[in-house]
Scaffold this motif. Structure first.
Motif, mmCIF file in Angstrom:
data_model
loop_
_atom_site.group_PDB
_atom_site.id
_atom_site.type_symbol
_atom_site.label_atom_id
_atom_site.label_comp_id
_atom_site.label_asym_id
_atom_site.label_seq_id
_atom_site.Cartn_x
_atom_site.Cartn_y
_atom_site.Cartn_z
ATOM 1 N N THR A 136 0.829 -1.201 0.000
ATOM 2 C CA THR A 136 0.000 0.000 0.000
ATOM 3 C C THR A 136 0.863 1.249 0.000
ATOM 4 O O THR A 136 2.058 1.212 0.236
ATOM 5 C CB THR A 136 -0.903 0.036 1.244
ATOM 6 N N ALA A 137 0.211 2.350 -0.233
ATOM 7 C CA ALA A 137 0.891 3.648 -0.210
ATOM 8 C C ALA A 137 0.895 4.214 1.203
ATOM 9 O O ALA A 137 1.143 5.393 1.396
ATOM 10 C CB ALA A 137 0.210 4.610 -1.169
ATOM 11 N N LYS A 138 0.585 3.410 2.187
ATOM 12 C CA LYS A 138 0.568 3.803 3.596
ATOM 13 C C LYS A 138 -0.489 4.869 3.900
ATOM 14 O O LYS A 138 -0.379 5.608 4.844
ATOM 15 C CB LYS A 138 1.947 4.314 4.039
ATOM 16 N N ASP A 139 -1.534 4.949 3.090
ATOM 17 C CA ASP A 139 -2.573 5.945 3.308
ATOM 18 C C ASP A 139 -3.884 5.314 3.758
ATOM 19 O O ASP A 139 -4.721 5.980 4.327
ATOM 20 C CB ASP A 139 -2.805 6.748 2.024
ATOM 21 N N GLY A 140 -4.063 4.036 3.533
ATOM 22 C CA GLY A 140 -5.320 3.383 3.847
ATOM 23 C C GLY A 140 -5.634 3.330 5.322
ATOM 24 O O GLY A 140 -6.787 3.465 5.723
ATOM 25 N N THR A 141 -4.624 3.153 6.155
ATOM 26 C CA THR A 141 -4.859 3.086 7.595
ATOM 27 C C THR A 141 -5.373 4.411 8.132
ATOM 28 O O THR A 141 -6.300 4.447 8.938
ATOM 29 C CB THR A 141 -3.562 2.694 8.332
ATOM 30 N N HIS A 159 -7.030 6.728 6.478
ATOM 31 C CA HIS A 159 -8.400 6.878 5.986
ATOM 32 C C HIS A 159 -9.354 6.010 6.791
ATOM 33 O O HIS A 159 -10.443 6.445 7.170
ATOM 34 C CB HIS A 159 -8.435 6.493 4.504
ATOM 35 N N TRP A 160 -8.950 4.773 7.079
ATOM 36 C CA TRP A 160 -9.764 3.849 7.861
ATOM 37 C C TRP A 160 -10.019 4.413 9.251
ATOM 38 O O TRP A 160 -11.144 4.380 9.755
ATOM 39 C CB TRP A 160 -9.047 2.492 7.944
ATOM 40 N N TRP A 161 -8.969 4.939 9.887
ATOM 41 C CA TRP A 161 -9.126 5.503 11.227
ATOM 42 C C TRP A 161 -10.034 6.729 11.212
ATOM 43 O O TRP A 161 -10.848 6.924 12.129
ATOM 44 C CB TRP A 161 -7.766 5.872 11.832
ATOM 45 N N LEU A 162 -9.908 7.583 10.200
ATOM 46 C CA LEU A 162 -10.778 8.754 10.129
ATOM 47 C C LEU A 162 -12.239 8.351 9.994
ATOM 48 O O LEU A 162 -13.118 8.972 10.601
ATOM 49 C CB LEU A 162 -10.369 9.641 8.954
ATOM 50 N N GLN A 163 -12.507 7.313 9.221
ATOM 51 C CA GLN A 163 -13.889 6.829 9.118
ATOM 52 C C GLN A 163 -14.401 6.347 10.467
ATOM 53 O O GLN A 163 -15.541 6.614 10.843
ATOM 54 C CB GLN A 163 -13.988 5.695 8.107
ATOM 55 N N ARG A 164 -13.567 5.618 11.197
ATOM 56 C CA ARG A 164 -13.995 5.103 12.501
ATOM 57 C C ARG A 164 -14.180 6.228 13.504
ATOM 58 O O ARG A 164 -15.138 6.239 14.280
ATOM 59 C CB ARG A 164 -12.980 4.091 13.043
ATOM 60 N N VAL A 165 -13.275 7.195 13.509
ATOM 61 C CA VAL A 165 -13.378 8.313 14.462
ATOM 62 C C VAL A 165 -14.629 9.133 14.183
ATOM 63 O O VAL A 165 -15.365 9.496 15.120
ATOM 64 C CB VAL A 165 -12.102 9.180 14.415
ATOM 65 N N THR A 166 -14.893 9.430 12.912
ATOM 66 C CA THR A 166 -16.090 10.216 12.616
ATOM 67 C C THR A 166 -17.367 9.434 12.927
ATOM 68 O O THR A 166 -18.345 10.014 13.403
ATOM 69 C CB THR A 166 -16.109 10.678 11.143
ATOM 70 N N SER A 167 -17.353 8.121 12.701
ATOM 71 C CA SER A 167 -18.556 7.347 13.018
ATOM 72 C C SER A 167 -18.793 7.280 14.521
ATOM 73 O O SER A 167 -19.939 7.383 14.975
ATOM 74 C CB SER A 167 -18.482 5.948 12.418
ATOM 75 N N VAL A 168 -17.730 7.145 15.299
ATOM 76 C CA VAL A 168 -17.879 7.137 16.758
ATOM 77 C C VAL A 168 -18.339 8.514 17.247
ATOM 78 O O VAL A 168 -19.190 8.614 18.142
ATOM 79 C CB VAL A 168 -16.557 6.707 17.438
ATOM 80 N N ALA A 169 -17.821 9.572 16.665
ATOM 81 C CA ALA A 169 -18.239 10.923 17.058
ATOM 82 C C ALA A 169 -19.696 11.175 16.675
ATOM 83 O O ALA A 169 -20.413 11.893 17.390
ATOM 84 C CB ALA A 169 -17.338 11.965 16.397
ATOM 85 N N LEU A 170 -20.139 10.601 15.576
ATOM 86 C CA LEU A 170 -21.508 10.840 15.131
ATOM 87 C C LEU A 170 -22.555 10.150 16.004
ATOM 88 O O LEU A 170 -23.690 10.621 16.071
ATOM 89 C CB LEU A 170 -21.672 10.394 13.677
#
Length: 125
Positions: free
Chosen positions: A15-20, A22-33
Motif C-alpha cells: 500500500t501507499a501507507k494511506d489506507g490506515t 483513511h480507515w481511522w478517520l472513518q472510525r473516528v467520525t462514526s464514533v463521534a456521530l
C-alpha cells in the motif's frame, strides 16, 4: 530474471501507507456521530412543536450551536470518506473515479458550508 522470491516481489507492491489513516478517520467520525446524532434527535424532539423564535433562542446557546456545527462537519466529512471508498472500490476507469471523487468532494463541501452558515445565521440572529 529476478532472484527475488514471489513474496519479496509482492512486499514491494504494498500500500501507499494511506489506507490506515483513511480507515481511522472513518472510525473516528462514526464514533463521534453516535452521540451527536442521539443529541440531535433528542433535541429536535424537544423543540419539535416550537415556533421559529423559540427555536432561534434554543439554538443561540453557544454549546448547542457548537454541537450542531460539529454534527454537520462530522456528517459531511464522514459521507465524503465513505463515498471515496465506494468510488475507489467500484468505479472504473480511473478517470471516472477521479471525476466522481472530486465532484462528490465539491458538492459535500458546498452543502456543508451552506449548512454551517445557516446554523450560524439562525444562532446569531
Amino acid at each position: 530474471m529476478s532472484i527475488r522470491t514471489p513474496l519479496a516481489r509482492v512486499r514491494g507492491l504494498g500500500t501507499a501507507k494511506d489506507g490506515t489513516h483513511h480507515w481511522w478517520l472513518q472510525r473516528v467520525t462514526s464514533v463521534a456521530l453516535v452521540p451527536l446524532v442521539l443529541w440531535f434527535v433528542i433535541s429536535m424532539l424537544s423543540v419539535s412543536r416550537a415556533d421559529y423564535e423559540t427555536f432561534q433562542h434554543w439554538l443561540s446557546n453557544p454549546v448547542r450551536a457548537g454541537l450542531m456545527v460539529t454534527l454537520l462537519l462530522a456528517a459531511f466529512y464522514h459521507a465524503n470518506l465513505g463515498m471515496q471508498v465506494i468510488y475507489e472500490d467500484y468505479v472504473r476507469p480511473e478517470g471516472a473515479k477521479v471525476v466522481a471523487v472530486l465532484a462528490t468532494q465539491f458538492v459535500l463541501f458546498l452543502l456543508g458550508a451552506i449548512s454551517v452558515v445557516a446554523v450560524l445565521k439562525i444562532a446569531l440572529a
